[in-house]
Design a protein around this motif. Structure first.
Motif, PDB file in Angstrom:
ATOM      1  N   LYS A   1      86.795  53.211  37.196  1.00 23.17           N
ATOM      2  CA  LYS A   1      86.293  54.199  38.150  1.00 23.17           C
ATOM      3  C   LYS A   1      85.216  55.060  37.494  1.00 23.17           C
ATOM      4  CE  LYS A   1      90.468  54.289  40.932  1.00 23.17           C
ATOM      5  NZ  LYS A   1      91.658  55.034  41.328  1.00 23.17           N
ATOM      6  N   GLY A   2      85.402  55.355  36.221  1.00 25.81           N
ATOM      7  CA  GLY A   2      84.407  56.144  35.495  1.00 25.81           C
ATOM      8  C   GLY A   2      83.090  55.403  35.361  1.00 25.81           C
ATOM      9  N   ALA A   3      83.175  54.106  35.070  1.00 26.63           N
ATOM     10  CA  ALA A   3      81.958  53.300  34.936  1.00 26.63           C
ATOM     11  C   ALA A   3      81.252  53.170  36.279  1.00 26.63           C
ATOM     12  CB  ALA A   3      82.301  51.922  34.378  1.00 26.63           C
ATOM     13  N   ALA A   4      82.016  52.991  37.349  1.00 25.23           N
ATOM     14  CA  ALA A   4      81.429  52.908  38.689  1.00 25.23           C
ATOM     15  C   ALA A   4      80.750  54.237  39.042  1.00 25.23           C
ATOM     16  CB  ALA A   4      82.494  52.561  39.720  1.00 25.23           C
ATOM     17  N   ALA A   5      81.372  55.332  38.655  1.00 25.32           N
ATOM     18  CA  ALA A   5      80.790  56.655  38.915  1.00 25.32           C
ATOM     19  C   ALA A   5      79.464  56.805  38.178  1.00 25.32           C
ATOM     20  CB  ALA A   5      81.764  57.751  38.490  1.00 25.32           C
ATOM     21  N   ARG A   6      79.398  56.323  36.945  1.00 24.34           N
ATOM     22  CA  ARG A   6      78.162  56.426  36.167  1.00 24.34           C
ATOM     23  C   ARG A   6      77.041  55.597  36.776  1.00 24.34           C
ATOM     24  NH1 ARG A   6      82.042  56.641  32.206  1.00 24.34           N
ATOM     25  NH2 ARG A   6      81.946  54.419  31.721  1.00 24.34           N
ATOM     26  N   VAL A   7      77.387  54.492  37.426  1.00 24.01           N
ATOM     27  CA  VAL A   7      76.376  53.652  38.086  1.00 24.01           C
ATOM     28  C   VAL A   7      75.579  54.482  39.078  1.00 24.01           C
ATOM     29  CG1 VAL A   7      76.071  51.759  39.741  1.00 24.01           C
ATOM     30  CG2 VAL A   7      77.570  51.450  37.763  1.00 24.01           C
ATOM     31  N   VAL A   8      76.250  55.380  39.773  1.00 23.40           N
ATOM     32  CA  VAL A   8      75.593  56.198  40.805  1.00 23.40           C
ATOM     33  C   VAL A   8      75.424  57.660  40.357  1.00 23.40           C
ATOM     34  CG1 VAL A   8      76.210  54.722  42.746  1.00 23.40           C
ATOM     35  CG2 VAL A   8      77.817  56.487  42.000  1.00 23.40           C
ATOM     36  N   GLU A   9      75.525  57.875  39.047  1.00 18.65           N
ATOM     37  CA  GLU A   9      75.284  59.184  38.446  1.00 18.65           C
ATOM     38  C   GLU A   9      76.170  60.271  39.043  1.00 18.65           C
ATOM     39  OE1 GLU A   9      71.059  59.786  38.714  1.00 18.65           O
ATOM     40  OE2 GLU A   9      70.638  57.983  37.538  1.00 18.65           O
ATOM     41  N   MET A  10      77.469  59.971  39.107  1.00 17.10           N
ATOM     42  CA  MET A  10      78.453  60.921  39.604  1.00 17.10           C
ATOM     43  C   MET A  10      79.519  61.131  38.542  1.00 17.10           C
ATOM     44  SD  MET A  10      79.206  59.602  43.498  1.00 17.10           S
ATOM     45  CE  MET A  10      80.139  61.069  43.947  1.00 17.10           C
ATOM     46  N   SER A  11      80.287  62.199  38.695  1.00 16.99           N
ATOM     47  CA  SER A  11      81.466  62.385  37.855  1.00 16.99           C
ATOM     48  C   SER A  11      82.559  61.454  38.378  1.00 16.99           C
ATOM     49  CB  SER A  11      81.946  63.834  37.918  1.00 16.99           C
ATOM     50  OG  SER A  11      82.475  64.121  39.206  1.00 16.99           O
ATOM     51  N   THR A  12      83.500  61.154  37.524  1.00 15.67           N
ATOM     52  CA  THR A  12      84.611  60.300  37.944  1.00 15.67           C
ATOM     53  C   THR A  12      85.383  60.959  39.086  1.00 15.67           C
ATOM     54  OG1 THR A  12      84.794  59.435  35.695  1.00 15.67           O
ATOM     55  CG2 THR A  12      86.682  59.083  37.148  1.00 15.67           C
ATOM     56  N   THR A  13      85.625  62.246  38.961  1.00 15.99           N
ATOM     57  CA  THR A  13      86.353  62.974  40.006  1.00 15.99           C
ATOM     58  C   THR A  13      85.596  62.929  41.330  1.00 15.99           C
ATOM     59  OG1 THR A  13      87.292  64.444  38.340  1.00 15.99           O
ATOM     60  CG2 THR A  13      87.376  65.196  40.625  1.00 15.99           C
ATOM     61  N   GLY A  14      84.302  63.166  41.270  1.00 19.86           N
ATOM     62  CA  GLY A  14      83.484  63.129  42.486  1.00 19.86           C
ATOM     63  C   GLY A  14      83.491  61.755  43.128  1.00 19.86           C
ATOM     64  N   PHE A  15      83.416  60.729  42.287  1.00 24.97           N
ATOM     65  CA  PHE A  15      83.437  59.351  42.779  1.00 24.97           C
ATOM     66  C   PHE A  15      84.767  59.059  43.485  1.00 24.97           C
ATOM     67  CE2 PHE A  15      84.899  54.999  41.959  1.00 24.97           C
ATOM     68  CZ  PHE A  15      83.952  54.287  42.687  1.00 24.97           C
TER      69      PHE A  15
ATOM     70  N   LEU B   1      75.033  54.647  48.375  1.00 24.72           N
ATOM     71  CA  LEU B   1      75.240  53.251  48.776  1.00 24.72           C
ATOM     72  C   LEU B   1      74.061  52.395  48.332  1.00 24.72           C
ATOM     73  CD1 LEU B   1      76.969  51.181  50.234  1.00 24.72           C
ATOM     74  CD2 LEU B   1      75.815  51.828  52.354  1.00 24.72           C
ATOM     75  N   GLU B   2      72.852  52.918  48.454  1.00 26.18           N
ATOM     76  CA  GLU B   2      71.668  52.176  48.009  1.00 26.18           C
ATOM     77  C   GLU B   2      71.709  51.910  46.511  1.00 26.18           C
ATOM     78  OE1 GLU B   2      68.664  54.836  49.504  1.00 26.18           O
ATOM     79  OE2 GLU B   2      68.350  53.604  51.299  1.00 26.18           O
ATOM     80  N   ARG B   3      72.193  52.880  45.739  1.00 28.39           N
ATOM     81  CA  ARG B   3      72.313  52.682  44.282  1.00 28.39           C
ATOM     82  C   ARG B   3      73.310  51.577  43.968  1.00 28.39           C
ATOM     83  NH1 ARG B   3      72.473  58.892  42.079  1.00 28.39           N
ATOM     84  NH2 ARG B   3      70.320  59.378  42.589  1.00 28.39           N
ATOM     85  N   PHE B   4      74.441  51.575  44.675  1.00 30.45           N
ATOM     86  CA  PHE B   4      75.408  50.497  44.464  1.00 30.45           C
ATOM     87  C   PHE B   4      74.807  49.154  44.859  1.00 30.45           C
ATOM     88  CE2 PHE B   4      79.069  53.599  44.486  1.00 30.45           C
ATOM     89  CZ  PHE B   4      79.530  53.252  43.218  1.00 30.45           C
ATOM     90  N   ALA B   5      74.117  49.115  45.978  1.00 27.31           N
ATOM     91  CA  ALA B   5      73.501  47.866  46.437  1.00 27.31           C
ATOM     92  C   ALA B   5      72.523  47.354  45.388  1.00 27.31           C
ATOM     93  CB  ALA B   5      72.809  48.073  47.777  1.00 27.31           C
ATOM     94  N   ASP B   6      71.715  48.249  44.822  1.00 30.53           N
ATOM     95  CA  ASP B   6      70.777  47.849  43.765  1.00 30.53           C
ATOM     96  C   ASP B   6      71.526  47.325  42.548  1.00 30.53           C
ATOM     97  OD1 ASP B   6      68.569  48.560  45.284  1.00 30.53           O
ATOM     98  OD2 ASP B   6      68.290  50.491  44.280  1.00 30.53           O
ATOM     99  N   TYR B   7      72.568  48.033  42.155  1.00 30.88           N
ATOM    100  CA  TYR B   7      73.327  47.644  40.964  1.00 30.88           C
ATOM    101  C   TYR B   7      73.965  46.268  41.127  1.00 30.88           C
ATOM    102  CZ  TYR B   7      76.740  47.676  37.210  1.00 30.88           C
ATOM    103  OH  TYR B   7      77.482  47.337  36.108  1.00 30.88           O
ATOM    104  N   PHE B   8      74.535  46.013  42.297  1.00 26.75           N
ATOM    105  CA  PHE B   8      75.222  44.746  42.530  1.00 26.75           C
ATOM    106  C   PHE B   8      74.293  43.667  43.099  1.00 26.75           C
ATOM    107  CE2 PHE B   8      78.917  47.705  42.742  1.00 26.75           C
ATOM    108  CZ  PHE B   8      79.614  47.179  41.661  1.00 26.75           C
ATOM    109  N   HIS B   9      73.033  44.011  43.296  1.00 27.78           N
ATOM    110  CA  HIS B   9      72.024  43.058  43.789  1.00 27.78           C
ATOM    111  C   HIS B   9      72.402  42.471  45.142  1.00 27.78           C
ATOM    112  CE1 HIS B   9      70.392  43.503  39.827  1.00 27.78           C
ATOM    113  NE2 HIS B   9      71.496  43.035  39.289  1.00 27.78           N
ATOM    114  N   VAL B  10      72.801  43.355  46.037  1.00 27.65           N
ATOM    115  CA  VAL B  10      73.096  42.968  47.422  1.00 27.65           C
ATOM    116  C   VAL B  10      72.373  43.936  48.340  1.00 27.65           C
ATOM    117  CG1 VAL B  10      75.369  41.976  46.891  1.00 27.65           C
ATOM    118  CG2 VAL B  10      75.208  44.370  47.570  1.00 27.65           C
TER     119      VAL B  10
END
Length: 114
Positions: free
Chosen positions: A17-31, A45-54
């Motif tokens: 969860k912490g790594a996923a939060a960092r992908v979108v530049e959030m704190s783990t708690t916020g994520f 959502l756009e950041r996640f889409a870019d990260y996962f290439h979808v």
């Protein structure tokens, strides 16, 4: 939005969860709160889409069949080098957008004294 699809991608990449939060530049708690409350901003959502290439549409259930076809076609017609170049181009576009905004702010500040 189908949050389960995002969780599936996160789990496939073995992201915490912490790594996923960092992908979108959030704190783990916020994520975690965002995911629990299902209150994701489009920009996140756009950041996640870019990260996962979808495409963003992947995360919406009604697009599932079209998405499978899209991914199949993109897999057949893409290569890792092309994908990397596309990511570089997108990053450069974002940098240019930020620079343009900064220039506009500087122009306003500089023109204030006139």
């Amino acid at each position: 939005m189908d949050y389960n699809k995002l969780w599936s991608l996160i789990n496939e990449k073995n992201l915490s969860k912490g790594a996923a939060a960092r992908v979108v530049e959030m704190s783990t708690t916020g994520f975690i709160q965002m995911m629990d409350r299902k209150t994701m901003a489009v920009s996140t959502l756009e950041r996640f889409a870019d990260y996962f290439h979808v495409p963003v549409a992947y995360f919406f259930s009604e697009c599932e069949q079209n998405m499978a076809e899209y991914l199949k076609m993109n897999t057949l017609h893409s290569c890792p080098e092309c994908a990397e170049k596309e990511r570089t181009i997108e990053a450069q576009k974002k940098t240019i957008e930020i620079q343009d905004k900064y220039i506009k702010v500087l122009e306003k500040v500089c023109n204030m004294g006139e």
